[in-house]
Motif scaffolding. Sequence first.
Motif, mmCIF file in Angstrom:
data_model
loop_
_atom_site.group_PDB
_atom_site.id
_atom_site.type_symbol
_atom_site.label_atom_id
_atom_site.label_comp_id
_atom_site.label_asym_id
_atom_site.label_seq_id
_atom_site.Cartn_x
_atom_site.Cartn_y
_atom_site.Cartn_z
ATOM 1 N N PRO A 143 52.081 -62.233 -29.851
ATOM 2 C CA PRO A 143 53.473 -62.011 -30.267
ATOM 3 C C PRO A 143 53.749 -62.465 -31.692
ATOM 4 O O PRO A 143 54.519 -61.818 -32.418
ATOM 5 C CB PRO A 143 54.275 -62.850 -29.248
ATOM 6 N N LEU A 144 53.125 -63.562 -32.118
ATOM 7 C CA LEU A 144 53.344 -64.074 -33.465
ATOM 8 C C LEU A 144 52.888 -63.068 -34.523
ATOM 9 O O LEU A 144 53.496 -62.964 -35.597
ATOM 10 C CB LEU A 144 52.600 -65.399 -33.646
ATOM 11 N N ALA A 145 51.837 -62.317 -34.221
ATOM 12 C CA ALA A 145 51.304 -61.351 -35.182
ATOM 13 C C ALA A 145 52.284 -60.224 -35.475
ATOM 14 O O ALA A 145 52.196 -59.587 -36.528
ATOM 15 C CB ALA A 145 49.995 -60.765 -34.647
ATOM 16 N N GLN A 146 53.217 -59.957 -34.573
ATOM 17 C CA GLN A 146 54.143 -58.842 -34.732
ATOM 18 C C GLN A 146 55.411 -59.219 -35.496
ATOM 19 O O GLN A 146 56.188 -58.334 -35.860
ATOM 20 C CB GLN A 146 54.529 -58.286 -33.356
ATOM 21 N N LEU A 147 55.623 -60.500 -35.713
ATOM 22 C CA LEU A 147 56.827 -60.924 -36.414
ATOM 23 C C LEU A 147 56.730 -60.586 -37.904
ATOM 24 O O LEU A 147 55.706 -60.845 -38.528
ATOM 25 C CB LEU A 147 57.035 -62.431 -36.249
ATOM 26 N N PRO A 148 57.788 -60.021 -38.475
ATOM 27 C CA PRO A 148 57.758 -59.649 -39.902
ATOM 28 C C PRO A 148 58.082 -60.818 -40.824
ATOM 29 O O PRO A 148 58.873 -60.700 -41.745
ATOM 30 C CB PRO A 148 58.828 -58.550 -39.972
ATOM 31 N N PHE A 149 57.478 -61.969 -40.558
ATOM 32 C CA PHE A 149 57.715 -63.166 -41.355
ATOM 33 C C PHE A 149 56.376 -63.769 -41.771
ATOM 34 O O PHE A 149 55.331 -63.464 -41.194
ATOM 35 C CB PHE A 149 58.535 -64.204 -40.572
ATOM 36 N N GLY A 150 56.420 -64.670 -42.741
ATOM 37 C CA GLY A 150 55.199 -65.306 -43.216
ATOM 38 C C GLY A 150 54.496 -66.140 -42.170
ATOM 39 O O GLY A 150 53.286 -66.362 -42.257
ATOM 40 N N ILE A 151 55.232 -66.579 -41.125
ATOM 41 C CA ILE A 151 54.633 -67.431 -40.089
ATOM 42 C C ILE A 151 53.550 -66.690 -39.313
ATOM 43 O O ILE A 151 52.690 -67.305 -38.686
ATOM 44 C CB ILE A 151 55.734 -67.941 -39.123
ATOM 45 N N ARG A 152 53.578 -65.360 -39.362
ATOM 46 C CA ARG A 152 52.570 -64.594 -38.628
ATOM 47 C C ARG A 152 51.167 -64.825 -39.173
ATOM 48 O O ARG A 152 50.174 -64.505 -38.513
ATOM 49 C CB ARG A 152 52.914 -63.104 -38.683
ATOM 50 N N ARG A 153 51.068 -65.382 -40.361
ATOM 51 C CA ARG A 153 49.758 -65.670 -40.934
ATOM 52 C C ARG A 153 49.036 -66.805 -40.204
ATOM 53 O O ARG A 153 47.872 -67.071 -40.475
ATOM 54 C CB ARG A 153 49.907 -66.005 -42.416
ATOM 55 N N LEU A 154 49.751 -67.465 -39.281
ATOM 56 C CA LEU A 154 49.110 -68.473 -38.443
ATOM 57 C C LEU A 154 48.407 -67.849 -37.247
ATOM 58 O O LEU A 154 47.734 -68.542 -36.491
ATOM 59 C CB LEU A 154 50.156 -69.483 -37.941
ATOM 60 N N SER A 155 48.561 -66.546 -37.082
ATOM 61 C CA SER A 155 48.009 -65.842 -35.930
ATOM 62 C C SER A 155 46.676 -65.195 -36.272
ATOM 63 O O SER A 155 46.552 -64.454 -37.256
ATOM 64 C CB SER A 155 49.005 -64.774 -35.463
ATOM 65 N N LEU A 156 45.676 -65.446 -35.441
ATOM 66 C CA LEU A 156 44.382 -64.773 -35.617
ATOM 67 C C LEU A 156 44.510 -63.274 -35.369
ATOM 68 O O LEU A 156 43.830 -62.470 -36.005
ATOM 69 C CB LEU A 156 43.339 -65.370 -34.668
ATOM 70 N N SER A 157 45.385 -62.907 -34.445
ATOM 71 C CA SER A 157 45.588 -61.489 -34.154
ATOM 72 C C SER A 157 46.099 -60.739 -35.379
ATOM 73 O O SER A 157 45.698 -59.597 -35.635
ATOM 74 C CB SER A 157 46.580 -61.322 -32.997
#
Length: 214
Positions: A143-157
């Motif tokens: 789910p984190l990978a789908q967020l349009p924010f910089g925090i998604r860079r914490l996701s391996l996906s």
Amino acid sequence: SLNYLHYFLSMVPDNAGNEALDSLRKLLIAPGIAIAAILFSELPIRDGIRQRTLLYPLLGPVPRWILVVVRTVATGAILAFSAIILLLIIRFLHGEGLSQLPQEAMAIALASFAYTGLFGVVHMVTKRGLFAGLATLLIFDSPLAQLPFGIRRLSLSYHTQVLGDQLVELQLPVDLGTPENSVVLSAITLLIMAAVFIGIASFLFSKKPLGELC
């Protein structure tokens, strides 16, 4: 009965096979590698503890952390090799060219090591690593990978999907200025995270009491 069979076959689109192979190729990269890594990452550590296959190596002169690093890297390499072979088969059946193959193979290879390291840590902190790994993937990472924010860079996906050129973003009614994707940055991030997770797993393993390990 042949008439019924002909009727049902006529309802199948001509490009259904190609669409199925394309979907399979995308699923292989994400989330296929992550799901396979949950199963494979048990082999270097937890399975060795449960099956007592680590007893002799633990009593040998090789430091524990080296055992974990070597076994985890070998497991990641096996996962990556198997997935790339499957990718080649899918592309061959699909009749696609090899223009995107190097980048997809890189996505598979780097994701294999990163996810094997991550779920290796999960297996070290809980005996229910399979369920904990699935929960980590389904509740946090994907789910984190789908967020349009910089925090998604914490996701391996997210980084795996960027390399595999199949990123799916959550559509919001307001344009919030989604950060630009970078293949180079994602590749470096996966490489670093793989090293970090394997390092954490080896550290945790080296600190466990010998009685608990064997």
